[in-house]
Design a protein around this motif. Sequence first.
Motif, PDB file in Angstrom:
ATOM      1  N   ALA A   1      -6.758   9.001  -1.835  1.00 18.96           N
ATOM      2  CA  ALA A   1      -8.142   8.738  -1.584  1.00 18.96           C
ATOM      3  C   ALA A   1      -9.076   7.772  -2.345  1.00 18.96           C
ATOM      4  N   THR A   2      -8.417   7.230  -3.502  1.00 19.15           N
ATOM      5  CA  THR A   2      -8.998   6.312  -4.459  1.00 19.15           C
ATOM      6  C   THR A   2      -8.487   4.729  -3.715  1.00 19.15           C
ATOM      7  N   GLY A   3      -7.500   4.839  -2.840  1.00 15.47           N
ATOM      8  CA  GLY A   3      -6.771   3.784  -2.263  1.00 15.47           C
ATOM      9  C   GLY A   3      -7.583   3.146  -1.265  1.00 15.47           C
ATOM     10  N   ASN A   4      -7.012   1.861  -0.760  1.00 16.29           N
ATOM     11  CA  ASN A   4      -7.253   1.257   0.412  1.00 16.29           C
ATOM     12  C   ASN A   4      -7.930   1.840   1.651  1.00 16.29           C
ATOM     13  N   THR A   5      -6.857   2.551   2.166  1.00 18.85           N
ATOM     14  CA  THR A   5      -6.911   3.372   3.410  1.00 18.85           C
ATOM     15  C   THR A   5      -7.692   4.819   2.988  1.00 18.85           C
ATOM     16  N   GLY A   6      -7.127   5.429   2.131  1.00 20.27           N
ATOM     17  CA  GLY A   6      -7.745   6.553   1.771  1.00 20.27           C
ATOM     18  C   GLY A   6      -9.216   6.881   1.367  1.00 20.27           C
TER      19      GLY A   6
ATOM     20  N   SER B   1      -6.457  12.628  -5.610  1.00 18.08           N
ATOM     21  CA  SER B   1      -5.767  11.440  -6.085  1.00 18.08           C
ATOM     22  C   SER B   1      -5.662  11.893  -7.721  1.00 18.08           C
ATOM     23  N   ARG B   2      -4.791  11.074  -8.580  1.00 13.34           N
ATOM     24  CA  ARG B   2      -4.507  11.565  -9.856  1.00 13.34           C
ATOM     25  C   ARG B   2      -5.815  11.450 -10.768  1.00 13.34           C
ATOM     26  N   THR B   3      -6.545  10.334 -10.357  1.00 16.99           N
ATOM     27  CA  THR B   3      -7.830   9.663 -11.225  1.00 16.99           C
ATOM     28  C   THR B   3      -9.042   9.608 -10.419  1.00 16.99           C
ATOM     29  N   ALA B   4      -9.783  10.740 -10.177  1.00 19.39           N
ATOM     30  CA  ALA B   4     -10.907  10.726  -9.436  1.00 19.39           C
ATOM     31  C   ALA B   4     -11.897  10.180 -10.343  1.00 19.39           C
TER      32      ALA B   4
ATOM     33  N   SER C   1       2.134  -3.625  -2.273  1.00 18.98           N
ATOM     34  CA  SER C   1       2.521  -2.469  -1.874  1.00 18.98           C
ATOM     35  C   SER C   1       3.657  -2.410  -0.733  1.00 18.98           C
ATOM     36  N   ARG C   2       4.045  -3.269  -0.067  1.00 16.43           N
ATOM     37  CA  ARG C   2       5.146  -3.410   0.863  1.00 16.43           C
ATOM     38  C   ARG C   2       5.617  -4.653   0.760  1.00 16.43           C
TER      39      ARG C   2
HETATM   40  N1  LIG Z   1      -0.485  -3.500   1.855  1.00 18.95           N
HETATM   41  C1  LIG Z   1      -0.111  -3.761   3.155  1.00 18.95           C
HETATM   42  O1  LIG Z   1       0.025  -4.758   3.716  1.00 18.95           O
HETATM   43  C2  LIG Z   1       0.404  -2.539   3.819  1.00 18.95           C
HETATM   44  C3  LIG Z   1       0.886  -2.813   5.272  1.00 18.95           C
HETATM   45  C4  LIG Z   1       1.547  -1.591   5.748  1.00 18.95           C
HETATM   46  C5  LIG Z   1       1.622  -0.327   5.282  1.00 18.95           C
HETATM   47  N2  LIG Z   1       1.265  -0.071   3.714  1.00 18.95           N
HETATM   48  C6  LIG Z   1       1.633   1.062   3.125  1.00 18.95           C
HETATM   49  O2  LIG Z   1       0.713   1.467   2.720  1.00 18.95           O
HETATM   50  C7  LIG Z   1       0.381   2.405   1.546  1.00 18.95           C
HETATM   51  C8  LIG Z   1      -0.436   2.205   0.341  1.00 18.95           C
HETATM   52  O3  LIG Z   1      -1.821   2.734   1.089  1.00 18.95           O
HETATM   53  P1  LIG Z   1      -2.959   2.222   0.535  1.00 18.95           P
HETATM   54  O4  LIG Z   1      -3.153   0.586   0.276  1.00 18.95           O
HETATM   55  O5  LIG Z   1      -4.206   2.939   1.193  1.00 18.95           O
HETATM   56  O6  LIG Z   1      -3.085   2.766  -1.000  1.00 18.95           O
HETATM   57  P2  LIG Z   1      -3.366   2.107  -2.176  1.00 18.95           P
HETATM   58  O7  LIG Z   1      -4.543   1.124  -2.273  1.00 18.95           O
HETATM   59  O8  LIG Z   1      -1.962   1.303  -2.806  1.00 18.95           O
HETATM   60  O9  LIG Z   1      -3.658   3.221  -3.339  1.00 18.95           O
HETATM   61  C9  LIG Z   1      -2.681   4.177  -3.502  1.00 18.95           C
HETATM   62  C10 LIG Z   1      -3.322   5.460  -3.672  1.00 18.95           C
HETATM   63  O10 LIG Z   1      -2.193   6.713  -3.916  1.00 18.95           O
HETATM   64  C11 LIG Z   1      -2.677   7.127  -5.258  1.00 18.95           C
HETATM   65  N3  LIG Z   1      -1.573   7.460  -6.167  1.00 18.95           N
HETATM   66  C12 LIG Z   1      -0.949   6.780  -6.839  1.00 18.95           C
HETATM   67  N4  LIG Z   1      -0.005   7.454  -7.415  1.00 18.95           N
HETATM   68  C13 LIG Z   1       0.149   8.990  -7.068  1.00 18.95           C
HETATM   69  C14 LIG Z   1       0.623  10.092  -7.387  1.00 18.95           C
HETATM   70  N5  LIG Z   1       1.902  10.206  -7.961  1.00 18.95           N
HETATM   71  N6  LIG Z   1       0.370  11.163  -6.851  1.00 18.95           N
HETATM   72  C15 LIG Z   1      -0.839  10.989  -5.906  1.00 18.95           C
HETATM   73  N7  LIG Z   1      -1.416   9.948  -5.657  1.00 18.95           N
HETATM   74  C16 LIG Z   1      -1.203   8.796  -6.205  1.00 18.95           C
HETATM   75  C17 LIG Z   1      -3.878   6.143  -5.833  1.00 18.95           C
HETATM   76  O11 LIG Z   1      -4.682   6.824  -6.672  1.00 18.95           O
HETATM   77  P3  LIG Z   1      -4.585   7.226  -8.243  1.00 18.95           P
HETATM   78  O12 LIG Z   1      -4.023   6.199  -8.976  1.00 18.95           O
HETATM   79  O13 LIG Z   1      -6.116   7.504  -8.677  1.00 18.95           O
HETATM   80  O14 LIG Z   1      -3.771   8.600  -8.392  1.00 18.95           O
HETATM   81  C18 LIG Z   1      -4.414   5.872  -4.521  1.00 18.95           C
HETATM   82  O15 LIG Z   1      -5.406   6.634  -4.216  1.00 18.95           O
HETATM   83  C19 LIG Z   1       1.977   2.321   1.069  1.00 18.95           C
HETATM   84  O16 LIG Z   1       2.911   3.183   1.318  1.00 18.95           O
HETATM   85  C20 LIG Z   1       2.426   0.916   1.973  1.00 18.95           C
HETATM   86  O17 LIG Z   1       3.721   0.922   2.091  1.00 18.95           O
HETATM   87  C21 LIG Z   1       0.859  -1.391   3.313  1.00 18.95           C
END
Ligand SMILES: NC(=O)c1ccc[n+]([C@@H]2O[C@H](COP(=O)([O-])OP(=O)(O)OC[C@H]3O[C@@H](n4cnc5c(N)ncnc54)[C@H](OP(=O)(O)O)[C@@H]3O)[C@@H](O)[C@H]2O)c1
Length: 302
Positions: free
Chosen positions: A12-17, A35-38, A301-302
């Motif tokens: 929920a702190t990430g890009n899409t969440g 998320s781990r760090t709200a 991230s991918r």
């Molecule tokens: N970037 C691209 O172009 C692209 C394209 C297609 C698909 N994707 C997919 O998108 C996904 C990433 O999504 P996003 O970009 O929305 O996320 P993101 O911005 O990478 O953020 C990751 C989220 O996961 C949380 N997180 C990290 N470690 C965790 C753990 N151990 N337990 C629970 N939560 C955890 C983080 O919060 P905390 O650190 O606070 O826990 C954060 O909210 C990847 O699976 C990637 O394959 C990316």
Amino acid sequence: MPERHTVLVTGATGNTGSRVTARLAALGHPVRAASRTARTAPPGGARAVPFDWYDESTHAPALNGATRAYLVPPPGDPDPAAVMFPFLERARAAGVTRVALLGSSAIRPGGPGVGQVHQLLCEQRLFEEWTVLRPSWFMQNFTDDHAHAESIRSEGTLTTATGTGRVPFVDADDIAAVAAHTLTATSAPEHDLIITGPEALTYDEVAATITRVTGRTVTHHPVTPPQLAARLTRLGIPAEFARVLAALDDAISEGAENRVTDTVRRLTGRAPRAFADYCRAAWSPRSTATAPSRPTATAPSR
Ligand SMILES: NC(=O)c1ccc[n+]([C@@H]2O[C@H](COP(=O)([O-])OP(=O)(O)OC[C@H]3O[C@@H](n4cnc5c(N)ncnc54)[C@H](OP(=O)(O)O)[C@@H]3O)[C@@H](O)[C@H]2O)c1
């Protein structure tokens, strides 16, 4: 008044969440923003809940009262199914009836990583209502904490092994709009949704667009897949993951991402954002993308 659903949003702190959280809360749905760090209060009155994929003791409290869930796999885990499958069983037992999993256009059901979770949703019939959102590459990769954004800021270059291959870059906000729709619509979602922006662009065209919008020259520096893997390894990415990322670029060079889908328009009723419009907003004077660069070794991230 449309039915309200309590939705657990992981990542929920990430890009899409973060964007899914904001959209669902704005629609009046109670959101458990996990998320781990709200660090800061989630938007729109959503409730921050501690959640760690690798700490089972956080799972039941996070799921409390949720009937729907948005699932962002644990980042960088080569086998996310190992922690996600037990969680999905817990979620079903806790009363979750519909899930939306964030996958990737590059990974088919049964493929590596999240492809295994996709396969489980197909085969295990844990939920009657489920979808896998499979976006193409995010526009945010050029502006946020991503290797591309960092090299644009520090070197004015984009280094890829995509050659003249095309990618239908998509705004994370459009992905969130589709996610919010699939989690709240009356009818059950389709199981496999490829989500793209409105046009497939080469990295040369991406660099030219950023140059035009920012007034600062950005060039595409094409390399071979082994050269890219070596560069990513030098940036601190584990060698095996660097090779996976280089292989994805290689697939792009052969046309794997060269298509545009109507998913955003069909499900949200509006067109997905064009890359030039994204850039104009991201590099507007009020945007954080114009802030001084900060060093980061964040892996793609991918
Ligand atoms: N970037 C691209 O172009 C692209 C394209 C297609 C698909 N994707 C997919 O998108 C996904 C990433 O999504 P996003 O970009 O929305 O996320 P993101 O911005 O990478 O953020 C990751 C989220 O996961 C949380 N997180 C990290 N470690 C965790 C753990 N151990 N337990 C629970 N939560 C955890 C983080 O919060 P905390 O650190 O606070 O826990 C954060 O909210 C990847 O699976 C990637 O394959 C990316």
